[in-house]
Design a protein around this motif. Structure first.
Motif, PDB file in Angstrom:
ATOM      1  N   ASN A  17       1.108  -1.213  -0.256  1.00 51.32           N
ATOM      2  CA  ASN A  17      -0.071   0.186  -0.234  1.00 51.32           C
ATOM      3  C   ASN A  17       0.432   1.227  -0.176  1.00 51.32           C
ATOM      4  O   ASN A  17       2.228   1.179   0.239  1.00 51.32           O
ATOM      5  N   THR A  18      -0.064   2.333  -1.079  1.00 50.69           N
ATOM      6  CA  THR A  18       0.827   3.476  -0.523  1.00 50.69           C
ATOM      7  C   THR A  18       0.948   4.561   0.561  1.00 50.69           C
ATOM      8  O   THR A  18       2.456   5.089   0.679  1.00 50.69           O
ATOM      9  N   LEU A  19       0.185   4.245   1.360  1.00 44.73           N
ATOM     10  CA  LEU A  19       0.195   4.834   2.470  1.00 44.73           C
ATOM     11  C   LEU A  19       0.276   3.981   3.661  1.00 44.73           C
ATOM     12  O   LEU A  19       0.593   2.472   3.818  1.00 44.73           O
ATOM     13  N   SER A  20       1.054   4.336   4.999  1.00 43.58           N
ATOM     14  CA  SER A  20       1.753   3.592   6.026  1.00 43.58           C
ATOM     15  C   SER A  20      -0.220   3.070   6.528  1.00 43.58           C
ATOM     16  O   SER A  20      -0.728   3.751   6.112  1.00 43.58           O
ATOM     17  N   GLY A  21       0.513   2.153   7.450  1.00 44.94           N
ATOM     18  CA  GLY A  21      -1.159   1.615   7.917  1.00 44.94           C
ATOM     19  C   GLY A  21      -1.265   3.210   8.848  1.00 44.94           C
ATOM     20  O   GLY A  21      -2.883   2.707   8.797  1.00 44.94           O
ATOM     21  N   GLU A  22      -1.097   3.844   9.535  1.00 43.44           N
ATOM     22  CA  GLU A  22      -1.766   4.896  10.146  1.00 43.44           C
ATOM     23  C   GLU A  22      -2.530   5.451   9.359  1.00 43.44           C
ATOM     24  O   GLU A  22      -2.728   6.495   9.702  1.00 43.44           O
ATOM     25  N   MET A  23      -1.274   6.271   8.163  1.00 43.19           N
ATOM     26  CA  MET A  23      -2.518   6.748   7.724  1.00 43.19           C
ATOM     27  C   MET A  23      -3.723   6.693   6.469  1.00 43.19           C
ATOM     28  O   MET A  23      -4.377   7.128   6.433  1.00 43.19           O
ATOM     29  N   ALA A  24      -3.222   5.368   6.300  1.00 45.16           N
ATOM     30  CA  ALA A  24      -5.070   4.654   5.737  1.00 45.16           C
ATOM     31  C   ALA A  24      -6.112   4.180   6.798  1.00 45.16           C
ATOM     32  O   ALA A  24      -7.169   4.466   6.431  1.00 45.16           O
ATOM     33  N   LEU A  25      -5.989   4.070   8.205  1.00 42.33           N
ATOM     34  CA  LEU A  25      -6.433   4.639   9.164  1.00 42.33           C
ATOM     35  C   LEU A  25      -6.680   5.525   9.355  1.00 42.33           C
ATOM     36  O   LEU A  25      -8.023   5.672   9.939  1.00 42.33           O
ATOM     37  N   ALA A  26      -5.899   6.738   9.561  1.00 44.08           N
ATOM     38  CA  ALA A  26      -6.800   7.953   9.802  1.00 44.08           C
ATOM     39  C   ALA A  26      -7.835   8.423   8.999  1.00 44.08           C
ATOM     40  O   ALA A  26      -8.569   8.889   8.870  1.00 44.08           O
ATOM     41  N   CYS A  27      -7.639   7.660   7.815  1.00 47.16           N
ATOM     42  CA  CYS A  27      -8.712   8.253   6.534  1.00 47.16           C
ATOM     43  C   CYS A  27     -10.119   7.346   6.445  1.00 47.16           C
ATOM     44  O   CYS A  27     -10.364   8.330   6.508  1.00 47.16           O
ATOM     45  N   ASP A  28     -10.208   6.235   7.037  1.00 47.10           N
ATOM     46  CA  ASP A  28     -10.663   5.528   7.442  1.00 47.10           C
ATOM     47  C   ASP A  28     -11.650   6.164   8.681  1.00 47.10           C
ATOM     48  O   ASP A  28     -12.827   6.368   8.635  1.00 47.10           O
ATOM     49  N   ASN A 112     -11.614  17.547  22.647  1.00 41.21           N
ATOM     50  CA  ASN A 112     -11.596  16.735  23.736  1.00 41.21           C
ATOM     51  C   ASN A 112     -11.316  15.322  23.657  1.00 41.21           C
ATOM     52  O   ASN A 112     -11.535  14.247  24.734  1.00 41.21           O
ATOM     53  N   GLN A 113     -10.803  14.916  21.922  1.00 43.44           N
ATOM     54  CA  GLN A 113     -10.770  13.552  21.234  1.00 43.44           C
ATOM     55  C   GLN A 113      -9.390  13.943  21.099  1.00 43.44           C
ATOM     56  O   GLN A 113      -9.473  14.626  19.969  1.00 43.44           O
ATOM     57  N   VAL A 114      -8.136  12.779  21.467  1.00 45.81           N
ATOM     58  CA  VAL A 114      -7.230  12.798  20.082  1.00 45.81           C
ATOM     59  C   VAL A 114      -6.965  11.398  19.807  1.00 45.81           C
ATOM     60  O   VAL A 114      -7.312  10.201  20.864  1.00 45.81           O
ATOM     61  N   ILE A 115      -6.675  11.102  18.563  1.00 48.01           N
ATOM     62  CA  ILE A 115      -6.943   9.879  17.419  1.00 48.01           C
ATOM     63  C   ILE A 115      -4.996   9.357  17.718  1.00 48.01           C
ATOM     64  O   ILE A 115      -3.926  11.001  17.067  1.00 48.01           O
ATOM     65  N   ASP A 116      -4.226   8.700  18.119  1.00 53.06           N
ATOM     66  CA  ASP A 116      -2.780   8.456  17.868  1.00 53.06           C
ATOM     67  C   ASP A 116      -2.426   7.364  17.584  1.00 53.06           C
ATOM     68  O   ASP A 116      -3.577   6.483  17.410  1.00 53.06           O
ATOM     69  N   PHE A 117      -1.727   6.553  17.378  1.00 49.92           N
ATOM     70  CA  PHE A 117      -1.281   5.636  16.254  1.00 49.92           C
ATOM     71  C   PHE A 117       0.268   4.714  16.836  1.00 49.92           C
ATOM     72  O   PHE A 117       1.111   5.432  17.248  1.00 49.92           O
ATOM     73  N   VAL A 118       0.493   3.577  17.152  1.00 47.96           N
ATOM     74  CA  VAL A 118       1.306   2.594  17.644  1.00 47.96           C
ATOM     75  C   VAL A 118       1.790   1.852  16.520  1.00 47.96           C
ATOM     76  O   VAL A 118       1.006   1.121  15.763  1.00 47.96           O
ATOM     77  N   PRO A 119       2.679   2.916  15.470  1.00 46.46           N
ATOM     78  CA  PRO A 119       3.419   1.565  14.663  1.00 46.46           C
ATOM     79  C   PRO A 119       3.782   0.641  15.233  1.00 46.46           C
ATOM     80  O   PRO A 119       4.115   0.306  15.631  1.00 46.46           O
TER      81      PRO A 119
END
Length: 146
Positions: A17-28, A112-119
């Motif tokens: 995939n051209t997007l990293s896992g966190e970028m793909a998940l950020a889109c979704d 009030n809400q943050v979404i972050d990622f563990v690569p």
């Protein structure tokens, strides 16, 4: 209302995939949040990452379209999803911050809400641990999502 930081654990993928896992998940996730009526700021590390994410959102199937813009773009209407990067941020009010940066943005308290990622890779995983500690020290309620 408690401030919540959700960390999504990124799984290794075999698909090229051209997007990293966190970028793909950020889109979704941004699409899901928009459909729930939330306004989202996606904070990228670089302008190039923001442009890649912008392109990925435009490339979605028409029924999966997500109205969005890059920070600083002139639009006739405020879009529910804004993509920014370090050194570039509009001041529009947003409900959720999706953080793709390596550090906790200095404006995080406005949310009030943050979404972050563990690569997957160890170097970026260590940075995620530091962000996790920072959110916790700021009194955020922590959640892990696999």
């Amino acid at each position: 209302m408690p401030k919540i930081a959700k960390f999504y654990l990124i799984k290794p993928t075999l698909s090229p995939n051209t997007l990293s896992g966190e970028m793909a998940l950020a889109c979704d996730l941004s699409a899901q949040l928009w459909r729930q009526g939330q306004r989202v700021l996606i904070a990228c590390e670089t302008e190039q990452q923001a442009l890649d994410l912008d392109e990925a959102l435009w490339a979605r199937d028409p029924e999966q379209f997500v109205p969005h813009n890059l920070s600083g773009e002139v639009t006739n209407f405020a879009t529910p999803i804004e993509i920014s990067w370090i050194g570039k941020r509009n001041a529009q009010r947003r409900d959720v911050l999706i953080n793709l940066q390596q550090t906790v943005p200095d404006y995080v308290s406005a949310f009030n809400q943050v979404i972050d990622f563990v690569p997957v890779d160890e170097e970026h995983k260590a940075l995620a641990r530091e962000r996790y500690k920072q959110y916790r020290q700021m009194g955020w309620q922590m959640e892990m999502v696999e």
